[in-house]
Write a protein that holds these residues in place. Structure first.
Motif, PDB file in Angstrom:
ATOM      1  N   LEU A  58      62.326 -14.594  31.258  1.00 35.81           N
ATOM      2  CA  LEU A  58      62.266 -13.153  31.432  1.00 35.81           C
ATOM      3  C   LEU A  58      63.462 -12.436  30.822  1.00 35.81           C
ATOM      4  CD1 LEU A  58      60.633 -10.847  32.616  1.00 35.81           C
ATOM      5  CD2 LEU A  58      61.804 -11.209  34.802  1.00 35.81           C
ATOM      6  N   MET A  59      64.669 -12.979  30.984  1.00 35.04           N
ATOM      7  CA  MET A  59      65.848 -12.284  30.479  1.00 35.04           C
ATOM      8  C   MET A  59      65.862 -12.252  28.956  1.00 35.04           C
ATOM      9  SD  MET A  59      68.365 -10.465  31.329  1.00 35.04           S
ATOM     10  CE  MET A  59      68.329 -10.755  33.097  1.00 35.04           C
ATOM     11  N   ARG A  60      65.507 -13.352  28.308  1.00 35.03           N
ATOM     12  CA  ARG A  60      65.448 -13.349  26.847  1.00 35.03           C
ATOM     13  C   ARG A  60      64.351 -12.411  26.359  1.00 35.03           C
ATOM     14  NH1 ARG A  60      66.066 -19.794  25.387  1.00 35.03           N
ATOM     15  NH2 ARG A  60      68.335 -19.823  25.164  1.00 35.03           N
ATOM     16  N   ALA A  61      63.222 -12.406  27.055  1.00 35.29           N
ATOM     17  CA  ALA A  61      62.147 -11.500  26.668  1.00 35.29           C
ATOM     18  C   ALA A  61      62.611 -10.050  26.769  1.00 35.29           C
ATOM     19  CB  ALA A  61      60.925 -11.734  27.554  1.00 35.29           C
ATOM     20  N   LYS A  62      63.300  -9.712  27.825  1.00 33.22           N
ATOM     21  CA  LYS A  62      63.830  -8.350  27.964  1.00 33.22           C
ATOM     22  C   LYS A  62      64.810  -8.033  26.843  1.00 33.22           C
ATOM     23  CE  LYS A  62      63.447  -7.929  33.004  1.00 33.22           C
ATOM     24  NZ  LYS A  62      64.221  -7.822  34.266  1.00 33.22           N
ATOM     25  N   ARG A  63      65.654  -8.980  26.517  1.00 36.78           N
ATOM     26  CA  ARG A  63      66.659  -8.744  25.474  1.00 36.78           C
ATOM     27  C   ARG A  63      66.009  -8.345  24.162  1.00 36.78           C
ATOM     28  NH1 ARG A  63      70.325 -13.771  24.004  1.00 36.78           N
ATOM     29  NH2 ARG A  63      68.379 -14.468  23.030  1.00 36.78           N
ATOM     30  N   HIS A  64      64.962  -9.036  23.774  1.00 37.87           N
ATOM     31  CA  HIS A  64      64.355  -8.775  22.471  1.00 37.87           C
ATOM     32  C   HIS A  64      63.307  -7.665  22.504  1.00 37.87           C
ATOM     33  CE1 HIS A  64      66.338 -11.971  20.266  1.00 37.87           C
ATOM     34  NE2 HIS A  64      66.134 -12.774  21.293  1.00 37.87           N
ATOM     35  N   ILE A  65      62.555  -7.554  23.586  1.00 41.59           N
ATOM     36  CA  ILE A  65      61.468  -6.581  23.617  1.00 41.59           C
ATOM     37  C   ILE A  65      61.983  -5.174  23.925  1.00 41.59           C
ATOM     38  CG2 ILE A  65      59.302  -5.958  24.749  1.00 41.59           C
ATOM     39  CD1 ILE A  65      58.861  -8.975  25.213  1.00 41.59           C
ATOM     40  N   LEU A  66      62.949  -5.053  24.830  1.00 36.09           N
ATOM     41  CA  LEU A  66      63.476  -3.732  25.161  1.00 36.09           C
ATOM     42  C   LEU A  66      64.290  -3.128  24.020  1.00 36.09           C
ATOM     43  CD1 LEU A  66      64.588  -4.171  28.881  1.00 36.09           C
ATOM     44  CD2 LEU A  66      62.686  -2.804  28.020  1.00 36.09           C
ATOM     45  N   THR A  67      64.913  -3.963  23.198  1.00 35.78           N
ATOM     46  CA  THR A  67      65.772  -3.460  22.126  1.00 35.78           C
ATOM     47  C   THR A  67      65.126  -3.521  20.751  1.00 35.78           C
ATOM     48  OG1 THR A  67      66.772  -5.632  21.670  1.00 35.78           O
ATOM     49  CG2 THR A  67      67.803  -4.278  23.403  1.00 35.78           C
ATOM     50  N   GLY A  68      64.082  -4.343  20.593  1.00 34.14           N
ATOM     51  CA  GLY A  68      63.522  -4.572  19.263  1.00 34.14           C
ATOM     52  C   GLY A  68      64.416  -5.442  18.405  1.00 34.14           C
ATOM     53  N   ARG A  69      65.363  -6.120  19.019  1.00 33.14           N
ATOM     54  CA  ARG A  69      66.311  -6.959  18.279  1.00 33.14           C
ATOM     55  C   ARG A  69      65.586  -8.131  17.618  1.00 33.14           C
ATOM     56  NH1 ARG A  69      70.839  -8.736  22.104  1.00 33.14           N
ATOM     57  NH2 ARG A  69      71.113  -6.453  22.108  1.00 33.14           N
ATOM     58  N   PRO A  70      65.801  -8.345  16.323  1.00 39.42           N
ATOM     59  CA  PRO A  70      65.084  -9.423  15.630  1.00 39.42           C
ATOM     60  C   PRO A  70      65.616 -10.807  16.002  1.00 39.42           C
ATOM     61  CG  PRO A  70      66.586  -8.340  14.129  1.00 39.42           C
ATOM     62  CD  PRO A  70      66.630  -7.546  15.401  1.00 39.42           C
TER      63      PRO A  70
END
Length: 245
Positions: A148-160
């Motif tokens: 969940l935390m990694r998913a939030k990191r990339h999905i909330l920010t759009g970070r590639p």
């Protein structure tokens, strides 16, 4: 016996239990995307199919017409997306091996597969939030695999993230050198096709219960939010994301 001769956007062949569907161009339009559902139905009806392999994201793009989303109707999109392609792929007993040989832009189709092989030059991102709407499919598919935390990191920010990072996070199965995704996918497909098909199908069905249990609470809920917030001017939202405006 299913027929694979009636597809236009997808180039479909079948041999020795392996069905291979190649995208003739990765930027398919609204009418062409309906072929995904027809493909999964045809594979399900084919008693000889053992594995489905998807490829073709590296093929040249045609360029979307500027009017692509002018006919956007939230309920029509929502009603279709509830069934096709994500749930159709998850409910297909035939395993799906994805040869990610180019960047799909949106990871919905690849991540709905069962064994994803990505080429090392690729990087990915989820840009739903950046264009001003909610992300539905990626929270549903990514969080169980990458946490969940990694998913939030990339999905909330759009970070590639890179193909290697996707494998390290558990989002994809393998990373291979450029140009080798399809060859490796065929090797994996042959390995699976040699196994007892009933055992493979039953095990895939059991594994995907983790996702299907969250179909209503996470996926359907997310789709409703995504289409409720979908930008009225999609082309302008895309331009702002690309330019950082």
């Amino acid at each position: 016996m299913s027929s694979y001769d009636e597809f236009r956007f997808l180039d479909v062949t079948a041999r020795d239990g392996i069905v291979h569907a190649e995208l003739t161009h990765p930027d398919y339009d609204h009418a062409e995307r309906l072929e995904w559902g027809r493909l999964f139905a045809a594979v399900a009806d084919d008693p000889d199919s053992r594995v489905l392999v998807l490829s073709g994201w590296s093929n040249p793009r045609r360029g979307h017409p500027g009017t692509m989303f002018e006919d956007f109707d939230a309920f029509r999109y929502y009603d279709r997306a509830l069934k096709d392609p994500v749930i159709a792929m998850l409910e297909l007993d035939t395993p799906i091996v994805v040869a990610l040989d180019g960047n799909p832009g949106v990871l919905t189709i690849p991540l709905s597969g069962d064994y994803v092989i990505a080429e090392e030059q690729l990087s990915f991102s989820d840009n739903h939030v950046k264009i001003g709407t909610a992300s539905a499919t990626q929270p549903f598919l990514c969080a169980p695999s990458m946490g969940l935390m990694r998913a939030k990191r990339h999905i909330l920010t759009g970070r590639p993230f890179t193909a290697q990072e996707a494998v390290d996070m558990g989002l994809m199965a393998e990373v291979v050198p450029t140009g080798q995704a399809l060859g490796r996918a065929m090797e994996v497909a042959e390995e699976i096709a040699a196994l007892r098909p009933e055992a493979v199908a039953a095990t895939k069905r059991n594994l995907n219960q983790w996702l299907l249990r969250a179909r209503q609470d996470v996926f359907a809920h997310g789709l409703a939010l995504e289409f409720m917030l979908f930008p009225a001017d999609f082309a302008e939202a895309q331009r702002r994301r690309a330019t950082g405006a």
